[in-house]
Design a protein around this motif. Structure first.
Motif, PDB file in Angstrom:
ATOM      1  N   VAL A   1       1.425  -1.262   3.865  1.00 52.55           N
ATOM      2  CA  VAL A   1       2.033  -1.009   5.172  1.00 52.55           C
ATOM      3  C   VAL A   1       1.059  -1.374   6.284  1.00 52.55           C
ATOM      4  O   VAL A   1       1.446  -1.943   7.310  1.00 52.55           O
ATOM      5  CB  VAL A   1       2.484   0.463   5.274  1.00 52.55           C
ATOM      6  CG1 VAL A   1       2.966   0.782   6.683  1.00 52.55           C
ATOM      7  CG2 VAL A   1       3.590   0.749   4.261  1.00 52.55           C
ATOM      8  N   LEU A   2      -0.215  -1.056   6.113  1.00 52.18           N
ATOM      9  CA  LEU A   2      -1.227  -1.375   7.122  1.00 52.18           C
ATOM     10  C   LEU A   2      -1.275  -2.878   7.395  1.00 52.18           C
ATOM     11  O   LEU A   2      -1.380  -3.310   8.549  1.00 52.18           O
ATOM     12  CB  LEU A   2      -2.594  -0.881   6.645  1.00 52.18           C
ATOM     13  CG  LEU A   2      -3.814  -1.165   7.523  1.00 52.18           C
ATOM     14  CD1 LEU A   2      -3.649  -0.537   8.901  1.00 52.18           C
ATOM     15  CD2 LEU A   2      -5.083  -0.648   6.848  1.00 52.18           C
ATOM     16  N   ARG A   3      -1.177  -3.661   6.342  1.00 51.12           N
ATOM     17  CA  ARG A   3      -1.230  -5.119   6.494  1.00 51.12           C
ATOM     18  C   ARG A   3       0.151  -5.729   6.767  1.00 51.12           C
ATOM     19  O   ARG A   3       0.256  -6.918   7.068  1.00 51.12           O
ATOM     20  CB  ARG A   3      -1.841  -5.751   5.249  1.00 51.12           C
ATOM     21  CG  ARG A   3      -3.332  -5.449   5.100  1.00 51.12           C
ATOM     22  CD  ARG A   3      -3.956  -6.232   3.969  1.00 51.12           C
ATOM     23  NE  ARG A   3      -5.378  -5.984   3.816  1.00 51.12           N
ATOM     24  CZ  ARG A   3      -6.345  -6.662   4.458  1.00 51.12           C
ATOM     25  NH1 ARG A   3      -6.012  -7.618   5.310  1.00 51.12           N
ATOM     26  NH2 ARG A   3      -7.612  -6.372   4.247  1.00 51.12           N
TER      27      ARG A   3
ATOM     28  N   GLY B   1      -3.060  -5.323  10.025  1.00 51.37           N
ATOM     29  CA  GLY B   1      -4.375  -5.894   9.776  1.00 51.37           C
ATOM     30  C   GLY B   1      -5.115  -5.152   8.679  1.00 51.37           C
ATOM     31  O   GLY B   1      -4.542  -4.357   7.942  1.00 51.37           O
ATOM     32  N   PRO B   2      -6.425  -5.396   8.567  1.00 53.68           N
ATOM     33  CA  PRO B   2      -7.244  -4.771   7.527  1.00 53.68           C
ATOM     34  C   PRO B   2      -7.524  -3.305   7.851  1.00 53.68           C
ATOM     35  O   PRO B   2      -7.159  -2.815   8.931  1.00 53.68           O
ATOM     36  CB  PRO B   2      -8.526  -5.606   7.560  1.00 53.68           C
ATOM     37  CG  PRO B   2      -8.613  -6.074   8.985  1.00 53.68           C
ATOM     38  CD  PRO B   2      -7.200  -6.331   9.407  1.00 53.68           C
ATOM     39  N   PRO B   3      -8.184  -2.586   6.932  1.00 51.97           N
ATOM     40  CA  PRO B   3      -8.466  -1.169   7.169  1.00 51.97           C
ATOM     41  C   PRO B   3      -9.227  -0.889   8.467  1.00 51.97           C
ATOM     42  O   PRO B   3      -9.046   0.182   9.068  1.00 51.97           O
ATOM     43  CB  PRO B   3      -9.300  -0.774   5.942  1.00 51.97           C
ATOM     44  CG  PRO B   3      -8.807  -1.676   4.867  1.00 51.97           C
ATOM     45  CD  PRO B   3      -8.541  -2.982   5.539  1.00 51.97           C
ATOM     46  N   GLU B   4     -10.048  -1.834   8.908  1.00 55.07           N
ATOM     47  CA  GLU B   4     -10.793  -1.618  10.157  1.00 55.07           C
ATOM     48  C   GLU B   4      -9.877  -1.512  11.368  1.00 55.07           C
ATOM     49  O   GLU B   4     -10.307  -1.108  12.458  1.00 55.07           O
ATOM     50  CB  GLU B   4     -11.786  -2.764  10.394  1.00 55.07           C
ATOM     51  CG  GLU B   4     -12.739  -3.046   9.240  1.00 55.07           C
ATOM     52  CD  GLU B   4     -12.142  -3.993   8.212  1.00 55.07           C
ATOM     53  OE1 GLU B   4     -12.023  -5.203   8.488  1.00 55.07           O
ATOM     54  OE2 GLU B   4     -11.790  -3.497   7.127  1.00 55.07           O
ATOM     55  N   THR B   5      -8.602  -1.882  11.187  1.00 51.93           N
ATOM     56  CA  THR B   5      -7.630  -1.765  12.272  1.00 51.93           C
ATOM     57  C   THR B   5      -7.385  -0.309  12.650  1.00 51.93           C
ATOM     58  O   THR B   5      -7.018   0.000  13.792  1.00 51.93           O
ATOM     59  CB  THR B   5      -6.299  -2.415  11.843  1.00 51.93           C
ATOM     60  OG1 THR B   5      -6.544  -3.750  11.402  1.00 51.93           O
ATOM     61  CG2 THR B   5      -5.305  -2.452  12.983  1.00 51.93           C
TER      62      THR B   5
ATOM     63  N   PHE C   1     -12.757  12.794   5.901  1.00 49.89           N
ATOM     64  CA  PHE C   1     -11.648  12.337   6.747  1.00 49.89           C
ATOM     65  C   PHE C   1     -12.036  11.114   7.580  1.00 49.89           C
ATOM     66  O   PHE C   1     -11.262  10.152   7.688  1.00 49.89           O
ATOM     67  CB  PHE C   1     -11.201  13.487   7.648  1.00 49.89           C
ATOM     68  CG  PHE C   1     -10.060  13.136   8.573  1.00 49.89           C
ATOM     69  CD1 PHE C   1      -8.830  12.753   8.060  1.00 49.89           C
ATOM     70  CD2 PHE C   1     -10.202  13.228   9.951  1.00 49.89           C
ATOM     71  CE1 PHE C   1      -7.769  12.453   8.909  1.00 49.89           C
ATOM     72  CE2 PHE C   1      -9.157  12.933  10.802  1.00 49.89           C
ATOM     73  CZ  PHE C   1      -7.933  12.539  10.279  1.00 49.89           C
ATOM     74  N   ALA C   2     -13.228  11.118   8.146  1.00 43.99           N
ATOM     75  CA  ALA C   2     -13.654  10.033   9.034  1.00 43.99           C
ATOM     76  C   ALA C   2     -13.769   8.695   8.313  1.00 43.99           C
ATOM     77  O   ALA C   2     -13.807   7.641   8.954  1.00 43.99           O
ATOM     78  CB  ALA C   2     -14.988  10.382   9.690  1.00 43.99           C
ATOM     79  N   GLU C   3     -13.804   8.720   6.988  1.00 49.19           N
ATOM     80  CA  GLU C   3     -13.981   7.482   6.225  1.00 49.19           C
ATOM     81  C   GLU C   3     -12.710   7.041   5.503  1.00 49.19           C
ATOM     82  O   GLU C   3     -12.766   6.281   4.528  1.00 49.19           O
ATOM     83  CB  GLU C   3     -15.133   7.651   5.229  1.00 49.19           C
ATOM     84  CG  GLU C   3     -16.487   7.843   5.903  1.00 49.19           C
ATOM     85  CD  GLU C   3     -17.616   8.013   4.899  1.00 49.19           C
ATOM     86  OE1 GLU C   3     -17.426   7.668   3.717  1.00 49.19           O
ATOM     87  OE2 GLU C   3     -18.687   8.497   5.307  1.00 49.19           O
TER      88      GLU C   3
ATOM     89  N   ILE D   1      -9.278   3.325   1.959  1.00 48.90           N
ATOM     90  CA  ILE D   1      -8.203   2.340   1.806  1.00 48.90           C
ATOM     91  C   ILE D   1      -8.776   1.006   1.344  1.00 48.90           C
ATOM     92  O   ILE D   1      -8.218   0.339   0.463  1.00 48.90           O
ATOM     93  CB  ILE D   1      -7.429   2.175   3.127  1.00 48.90           C
ATOM     94  CG1 ILE D   1      -6.700   3.481   3.479  1.00 48.90           C
ATOM     95  CG2 ILE D   1      -6.433   1.021   3.032  1.00 48.90           C
ATOM     96  CD1 ILE D   1      -6.033   3.462   4.839  1.00 48.90           C
ATOM     97  N   ALA D   2      -9.911   0.604   1.927  1.00 52.12           N
ATOM     98  CA  ALA D   2     -10.541  -0.659   1.539  1.00 52.12           C
ATOM     99  C   ALA D   2     -10.932  -0.642   0.067  1.00 52.12           C
ATOM    100  O   ALA D   2     -10.755  -1.635  -0.651  1.00 52.12           O
ATOM    101  CB  ALA D   2     -11.767  -0.918   2.419  1.00 52.12           C
ATOM    102  N   TYR D   3     -11.458   0.483  -0.402  1.00 51.37           N
ATOM    103  CA  TYR D   3     -11.844   0.594  -1.810  1.00 51.37           C
ATOM    104  C   TYR D   3     -10.618   0.473  -2.713  1.00 51.37           C
ATOM    105  O   TYR D   3     -10.630  -0.258  -3.714  1.00 51.37           O
ATOM    106  CB  TYR D   3     -12.563   1.919  -2.057  1.00 51.37           C
ATOM    107  CG  TYR D   3     -12.833   2.200  -3.519  1.00 51.37           C
ATOM    108  CD1 TYR D   3     -13.682   1.384  -4.264  1.00 51.37           C
ATOM    109  CD2 TYR D   3     -12.228   3.275  -4.166  1.00 51.37           C
ATOM    110  CE1 TYR D   3     -13.919   1.636  -5.612  1.00 51.37           C
ATOM    111  CE2 TYR D   3     -12.467   3.544  -5.505  1.00 51.37           C
ATOM    112  CZ  TYR D   3     -13.316   2.721  -6.226  1.00 51.37           C
ATOM    113  OH  TYR D   3     -13.535   2.962  -7.557  1.00 51.37           O
ATOM    114  N   LEU D   4      -9.548   1.168  -2.363  1.00 48.17           N
ATOM    115  CA  LEU D   4      -8.341   1.118  -3.193  1.00 48.17           C
ATOM    116  C   LEU D   4      -7.764  -0.294  -3.214  1.00 48.17           C
ATOM    117  O   LEU D   4      -7.303  -0.773  -4.256  1.00 48.17           O
ATOM    118  CB  LEU D   4      -7.301   2.102  -2.654  1.00 48.17           C
ATOM    119  CG  LEU D   4      -6.052   2.253  -3.523  1.00 48.17           C
ATOM    120  CD1 LEU D   4      -6.379   2.958  -4.832  1.00 48.17           C
ATOM    121  CD2 LEU D   4      -4.960   3.013  -2.775  1.00 48.17           C
ATOM    122  N   GLU D   5      -7.818  -0.963  -2.084  1.00 47.98           N
ATOM    123  CA  GLU D   5      -7.238  -2.305  -1.985  1.00 47.98           C
ATOM    124  C   GLU D   5      -7.958  -3.306  -2.893  1.00 47.98           C
ATOM    125  O   GLU D   5      -7.371  -4.300  -3.315  1.00 47.98           O
ATOM    126  CB  GLU D   5      -7.271  -2.791  -0.533  1.00 47.98           C
ATOM    127  CG  GLU D   5      -6.493  -4.074  -0.308  1.00 47.98           C
ATOM    128  CD  GLU D   5      -6.494  -4.515   1.138  1.00 47.98           C
ATOM    129  OE1 GLU D   5      -5.777  -5.486   1.447  1.00 47.98           O
ATOM    130  OE2 GLU D   5      -7.215  -3.914   1.957  1.00 47.98           O
TER     131      GLU D   5
END
Length: 317
Positions: free
Chosen positions: A46-48, A10-14, A293-295, A300-304
């Motif tokens: 890989v995440l998606r 799924g998306p980065p929020e996963t 680290f927490a973000e 990942i969302a920014y890079l995507e």
């Protein structure tokens, strides 16, 4: 230890931050206290679980490896029983792409074949920016044989993570480098040492009339025919990234010996060579954004989104 895990594609929020057991190094591994990590295109792919056929190796219905992250820098915490070349306290950087991932965590077990001592003149964040992108550039540029000072080299996607290293590495070999990027990044690639810059929003490099001994395409948005059309006699092209499955299949099926897909596999030997170039001042990682680290999901969302200039890193500790 704290780590980001994902249990479904799924998306980065996963991604979720949870407490998991600290890994124990095998005989040929070291336990690294991760102080910084970088984000790569491999992470969001890989995440998606994309492209879909990649799930044949990643896990058909759910991911095999729950902790993402391939680039890390940190300190050796413990060494396996067969490891003699490293000791606790050593500062290292590493890539885990071929070894089950695991970098988005406070500790990671790393095979000695995938790490090296960190360049002394880099911070941990800077060092974490190096392995995946720089080795991809290094292996892409060297896929068809060693670069020569007489070579004319074109880097497509020169302002990205791989591209920024590729420009510098090619210049370190004395090649004449043409860098292709967007208007807002022209000054960046000039600062990396590019001899010529091409703004792809106004100029199409495959129709510009110049021919190149080597093209390193980090974007993968051109056809095999277009790449061949921009090559000098005897020239070669290496493609290290793709904008679509169709482009990937095009290179795989029609590329042949002169237009090749290159998949990087990071080794200690490559990292040691990069350390020499970095410590000699010939190569320097460029960082676009730093995240805590927490973000990491936000990183990942920014890079995507596809607009990152150079590297995106996270400070783990």
């Amino acid at each position: 230890m704290k780590a980001f895990i994902y249990e479904r594609y799924g998306p980065p929020e996963t991604l979720r931050m949870v407490e998991v057991d600290k890994p124990a190094p095998n005989a040929d591994e070291v336990l690294v206290k991760v102080l910084a990590a970088s984000v790569n295109a491999a992470d969001w792919h890989v995440l998606r679980g994309k492209p879909l056929f990649s799930r044949a190796t990643l896990g058909l219905l759910r991911p095999k490896h729950q902790i993402l992250g391939v680039d890390v820098a940190g300190q050796v915490e413990a060494v396996g029983s067969d490891v003699t070349q490293l000791k606790p306290g050593d500062e290292v950087y590493a890539n885990l792409l071929d070894h089950g991932y695991g970098g988005f965590a406070e500790y990671a077990s790393v095979p000695v074949e995938a790490l090296s001592l960190k360049p002394a003149n880099l911070s941990f964040e800077e060092a974490a920016a190096v392995p995946m992108a720089a080795v991809t550039a290094l292996q892409g540029l060297g896929h068809h044989g060693e670069l020569q000072p007489t070579h004319k080299v074109l880097i497509n996607g020169a302002s990205g993570g791989v591209g920024t290293f590729a420009v510098q590495i090619a210049k370190s070999y004395g090649a004449e480098v043409t860098a292709v990027t967007s208007t807002r990044n022209l000054d960046l690639v000039r600062s990396l040492g590019a001899d010529h810059v091409v703004d792809y929003t106004t100029t199409d490099f495959v129709r510009g009339g110049r021919r190149y001994d080597l093209i390193l395409d980090t974007v993968g948005n051109r056809s095999v025919r277009e790449l061949r059309g921009a090559l000098a006699e005897g020239g070669k092209a290496a493609v290290t990234g793709f904008t679509s499955v169709a482009r990937l299949l095009g290179v795989s099926l029609r590329g042949g010996k002169d237009v090749a897909q290159v998949q990087a596999h990071v080794t200690t030997k490559d990292l040691e060579l990069l350390s020499e170039l970095i410590e000699a001042g010939k190569v320097r990682p460029r960082i676009d954004r730093r995240y805590p680290f927490a973000e990491i999901p936000a990183a990942i969302a920014y890079l995507e989104q596809g607009h990152a200039r150079a590297k995106v890193v996270a400070e783990v500790a």
